[in-house]
Scaffold this motif. Structure first.
Motif, mmCIF file in Angstrom:
data_model
loop_
_atom_site.group_PDB
_atom_site.id
_atom_site.type_symbol
_atom_site.label_atom_id
_atom_site.label_comp_id
_atom_site.label_asym_id
_atom_site.label_seq_id
_atom_site.Cartn_x
_atom_site.Cartn_y
_atom_site.Cartn_z
ATOM 1 N N LEU A 122 -17.709 -13.032 19.942
ATOM 2 C CA LEU A 122 -18.516 -13.292 21.134
ATOM 3 C C LEU A 122 -19.298 -14.594 20.979
ATOM 4 C CD1 LEU A 122 -19.486 -12.275 23.894
ATOM 5 C CD2 LEU A 122 -21.309 -11.031 22.698
ATOM 6 N N LEU A 123 -19.822 -14.842 19.778
ATOM 7 C CA LEU A 123 -20.545 -16.085 19.523
ATOM 8 C C LEU A 123 -19.622 -17.304 19.641
ATOM 9 C CD1 LEU A 123 -22.829 -15.101 16.491
ATOM 10 C CD2 LEU A 123 -23.423 -15.212 18.916
ATOM 11 N N ILE A 124 -18.390 -17.166 19.143
ATOM 12 C CA ILE A 124 -17.427 -18.271 19.274
ATOM 13 C C ILE A 124 -17.156 -18.550 20.744
ATOM 14 C CG2 ILE A 124 -15.040 -18.987 18.843
ATOM 15 C CD1 ILE A 124 -15.085 -17.446 16.265
ATOM 16 N N ARG A 125 -16.962 -17.491 21.516
ATOM 17 C CA ARG A 125 -16.647 -17.661 22.936
ATOM 18 C C ARG A 125 -17.831 -18.259 23.703
ATOM 19 N NH1 ARG A 125 -12.148 -18.334 25.345
ATOM 20 N NH2 ARG A 125 -11.213 -16.483 24.404
ATOM 21 N N LEU A 126 -19.040 -17.819 23.387
ATOM 22 C CA LEU A 126 -20.218 -18.268 24.131
ATOM 23 C C LEU A 126 -20.650 -19.680 23.744
ATOM 24 C CD1 LEU A 126 -22.470 -15.058 24.180
ATOM 25 C CD2 LEU A 126 -21.157 -16.035 26.075
ATOM 26 N N PHE A 127 -20.712 -19.953 22.431
ATOM 27 C CA PHE A 127 -21.310 -21.204 21.974
ATOM 28 C C PHE A 127 -20.280 -22.286 21.647
ATOM 29 C CE2 PHE A 127 -24.488 -17.939 20.952
ATOM 30 C CZ PHE A 127 -25.569 -18.457 21.650
ATOM 31 N N ALA A 128 -19.098 -21.895 21.171
ATOM 32 C CA ALA A 128 -18.068 -22.891 20.878
ATOM 33 C C ALA A 128 -17.097 -23.065 22.043
ATOM 34 C CB ALA A 128 -17.296 -22.503 19.616
ATOM 35 N N LYS A 129 -17.054 -22.045 22.919
ATOM 36 C CA LYS A 129 -16.134 -22.060 24.059
ATOM 37 C C LYS A 129 -14.691 -22.279 23.596
ATOM 38 C CE LYS A 129 -19.494 -23.324 27.601
ATOM 39 N NZ LYS A 129 -20.615 -22.830 26.794
ATOM 40 N N ARG A 130 -14.332 -21.548 22.570
ATOM 41 C CA ARG A 130 -12.985 -21.590 22.028
ATOM 42 C C ARG A 130 -12.485 -20.163 21.835
ATOM 43 N NH1 ARG A 130 -13.373 -26.180 23.358
ATOM 44 N NH2 ARG A 130 -12.924 -28.068 22.155
ATOM 45 N N VAL A 188 -10.443 -24.020 7.403
ATOM 46 C CA VAL A 188 -11.353 -24.504 8.439
ATOM 47 C C VAL A 188 -11.028 -25.933 8.837
ATOM 48 C CG1 VAL A 188 -13.755 -25.185 8.846
ATOM 49 C CG2 VAL A 188 -13.247 -22.935 7.918
ATOM 50 N N GLN A 189 -10.695 -26.773 7.855
ATOM 51 C CA GLN A 189 -10.417 -28.180 8.165
ATOM 52 C C GLN A 189 -9.036 -28.368 8.778
ATOM 53 O OE1 GLN A 189 -11.110 -30.699 4.740
ATOM 54 N NE2 GLN A 189 -13.147 -29.859 4.369
ATOM 55 N N LYS A 190 -8.012 -27.797 8.141
ATOM 56 C CA LYS A 190 -6.647 -28.102 8.539
ATOM 57 C C LYS A 190 -6.104 -27.168 9.619
ATOM 58 C CE LYS A 190 -5.421 -30.206 4.122
ATOM 59 N NZ LYS A 190 -4.498 -30.195 2.954
ATOM 60 N N ARG A 191 -6.627 -25.945 9.686
ATOM 61 C CA ARG A 191 -6.084 -24.990 10.640
ATOM 62 C C ARG A 191 -7.009 -24.780 11.840
ATOM 63 N NH1 ARG A 191 -2.060 -21.574 8.427
ATOM 64 N NH2 ARG A 191 -2.880 -19.713 9.449
ATOM 65 N N VAL A 218 -17.112 -19.015 11.047
ATOM 66 C CA VAL A 218 -17.569 -19.029 12.441
ATOM 67 C C VAL A 218 -18.731 -20.002 12.593
ATOM 68 C CG1 VAL A 218 -18.689 -17.650 14.247
ATOM 69 C CG2 VAL A 218 -16.760 -16.700 12.969
ATOM 70 N N GLY A 219 -19.619 -20.021 11.608
ATOM 71 C CA GLY A 219 -20.712 -20.987 11.625
ATOM 72 C C GLY A 219 -20.203 -22.416 11.650
ATOM 73 N N ALA A 220 -19.167 -22.703 10.846
ATOM 74 C CA ALA A 220 -18.600 -24.054 10.814
ATOM 75 C C ALA A 220 -18.037 -24.447 12.175
ATOM 76 C CB ALA A 220 -17.511 -24.135 9.738
ATOM 77 N N VAL A 221 -17.348 -23.512 12.835
ATOM 78 C CA VAL A 221 -16.756 -23.787 14.151
ATOM 79 C C VAL A 221 -17.844 -24.042 15.199
ATOM 80 C CG1 VAL A 221 -15.523 -22.702 16.077
ATOM 81 C CG2 VAL A 221 -14.577 -22.584 13.765
ATOM 82 N N ASN A 227 -11.866 -31.506 18.683
ATOM 83 C CA ASN A 227 -10.574 -31.072 18.160
ATOM 84 C C ASN A 227 -10.602 -29.677 17.557
ATOM 85 O OD1 ASN A 227 -9.310 -33.511 18.840
ATOM 86 N ND2 ASN A 227 -9.972 -34.478 16.927
ATOM 87 N N VAL A 228 -11.759 -29.035 17.585
ATOM 88 C CA VAL A 228 -11.894 -27.714 16.975
ATOM 89 C C VAL A 228 -11.056 -26.689 17.738
ATOM 90 C CG1 VAL A 228 -13.511 -25.877 16.378
ATOM 91 C CG2 VAL A 228 -14.212 -28.260 16.165
ATOM 92 N N LEU A 229 -10.154 -26.012 17.008
ATOM 93 C CA LEU A 229 -9.307 -24.945 17.570
ATOM 94 C C LEU A 229 -8.526 -25.402 18.792
ATOM 95 C CD1 LEU A 229 -11.777 -21.905 17.245
ATOM 96 C CD2 LEU A 229 -9.917 -22.546 15.703
ATOM 97 N N ARG A 230 -8.113 -26.657 18.793
ATOM 98 C CA ARG A 230 -7.326 -27.200 19.905
ATOM 99 C C ARG A 230 -5.823 -27.139 19.633
ATOM 100 N NH1 ARG A 230 -9.557 -27.086 24.809
ATOM 101 N NH2 ARG A 230 -11.261 -28.562 25.134
#
Length: 429
Positions: free
Chosen positions: A248-256, A289-292, A402-405, A415-418
């Motif tokens: 939920l935090l990823i969806r709300l704050f990272a929008k990914r 986290v970096q490559k994937r 998740v914090g890194a994202v 480019n995060v999770l693109r």
């Protein structure tokens, strides 16, 4: 076969092998359990071998490229606030679940006499003798170690992180040829260490097989039965935090997409589960986290090492559930004040004792002492500790990633999770 599929298959095969093996089982006259241990230990030792050079060079390199002092201060403040917030949420999730299920109460009666203390209670108490709240001061001393090489040998990451931050900060301001050459040397060591890490990761399925087989051989699944309700309670709380709160935090704050990030982190999460070690999993976490997931080295090299040292969502949640379970089993009146003390102490101890031996047992002992229960009460939970340690370590690693994202997205990284996972798998193939 993709790496995370190989690791999953290795976990299944390791579980089967462990279930079919006893501690005395031999094959061709040779004992199997030491063989499992050897395979697992070699893998974990290889990962630990690259932790110090990888983390120090990654942080220094990241500091060189982080931007001005304002950028660094902003990222540092956001990282600390995020970790404190998610740890508090994890503790509150555990608090709600353990109160709803009440695993320490069976048929309306405290379960202390029904459960009994583990036979390993005396040994566990001996391992944490002399430890407690006073260890917090030792953690503060680790921030500035008198001997960096000794700190590295003992994997005291806090001191190495602080030194690397200072080194990187002043290296970026060093002018002329000396500064440029040293920056290139640091970057070169980082790149070489990453290549070594990738070779080690290729053997992850074999190492995971050994770790799981050895664990199942020693503990089996029958040991969980007397504490099944407590075991399920912890797993449910960890699952809610890992698969409910954090996505939920990823969806709300990272929008990914949280599913996309879960796919990216699968190899690291499975390794964390198998090894029960956040530090040993750190090289693989940084690679995923970096490559994937597409997080920059600038962000990941700062956020992940710090998270692996001080951010323990799963541990904080487990401490809270375990302490309240023990209190319920002893028939203790759990007033709001008592539960507030447990929540606060669990939050602080998850940070303060994260890098010392027998960390979770120390933390739970501190909590029990705070609310007036004997340290021997930890004997109620020792039977399931190893299996739950594996689960909470995976949650710890997931929380760091998740914090890194989220922090990368807050820094404007697009480019995060693109990149679709199919394209990444094609590139790796």
């Amino acid at each position: 076969m993709k790496l995370h599929h190989q690791i999953f298959l290795a976990m299944v095969l390791g579980g089967i092998a462990g279930a079919l093996t006893e501690e005395s089982t031999r094959l061709f006259g040779l004992p199997l359990l030491p063989g499992y241990d050897l395979i697992g230990d070699l893998f974990i030792n290889a990962l630990k071998m690259v932790v110090v050079p990888l983390i120090t060079t990654a942080i220094i390199s990241g500091m060189v490229n982080v931007g001005d002092g304002d950028d660094l201060g902003r990222l540092g403040l956001k990282t600390v606030l995020f970790y404190l917030s998610t740890s508090l949420i994890a503790v509150l999730v555990g608090l709600v679940v353990v109160n709803l299920i009440a695993p320490g109460v069976i048929d309306g009666q405290p379960a202390r006499n029904l459960l009994g203390l583990s036979a390993d209670t005396d040994r566990a108490l001996a391992s944490i003798e002399g430890r407690g709240a006073g260890d917090f001061t030792e953690i503060l001393r680790q921030l500035l170690p008198p001997n960096l090489f000794q700190a590295a040998a003992e994997t005291q990451m806090l001191g190495l992180i602080v030194f690397s931050l200072f080194f990187g900060f002043f290296l970026r301001t060093l002018p002329g040829a000396p500064g440029e050459h040293l920056r290139q040397v640091v970057e070169g060591i980082y790149q070489v260490t990453m290549r070594i890490t990738m070779v080690i990761i290729r053997f992850a399925p074999l190492g995971v097989f050994g770790l799981i087989a050895a664990t199942v051989t020693r503990t089996g699944l029958d040991a969980v039965e007397p504490l099944a309700l407590f075991f399920v309670t912890v797993l449910l709380a960890l699952g809610i935090h890992m698969f409910g709160v954090m996505p939920l935090l990823i969806r709300l704050f990272a929008k990914r997409s949280p599913v996309r990030h879960l796919q990216a982190m699968a190899p690291a999460l499975m390794t964390a589960f198998s090894s029960a070690s956040s530090a040993a999993t750190l090289p693989l976490s940084m690679d995923c986290v970096q490559k994937r997931s597409g997080v920059s080295k600038r962000t990941s090299s700062f956020v992940l090492p710090l998270g692996a040292t001080v951010n323990m969502d799963g541990t904080a949640l487990y401490e809270c559930v375990a302490a309240i379970f023990i209190a319920q089993a002893y028939g203790m009146d759990l007033s709001l004040t008592t539960q507030f003390v447990i929540v606060l102490t669990a939050l602080l101890t998850s940070i303060g004792v994260a890098s010392i031996p027998a960390a979770s047992l120390v933390a739970i002992t501190v909590i029990l002492g705070t609310i007036g229960l004997p340290a021997e009460a930890i004997g109620l939970i020792l039977v399931t500790d190893r299996l739950l340690d594996m689960c909470r370590t995976a949650v710890n690693v997931w929380g760091d990633s998740v914090g890194a994202v989220i922090l990368a997205r807050s820094e404007g990284e697009e480019n995060v999770l693109r990149t679709p996972m199919k394209e990444l798998d094609t590139e790796r193939a």
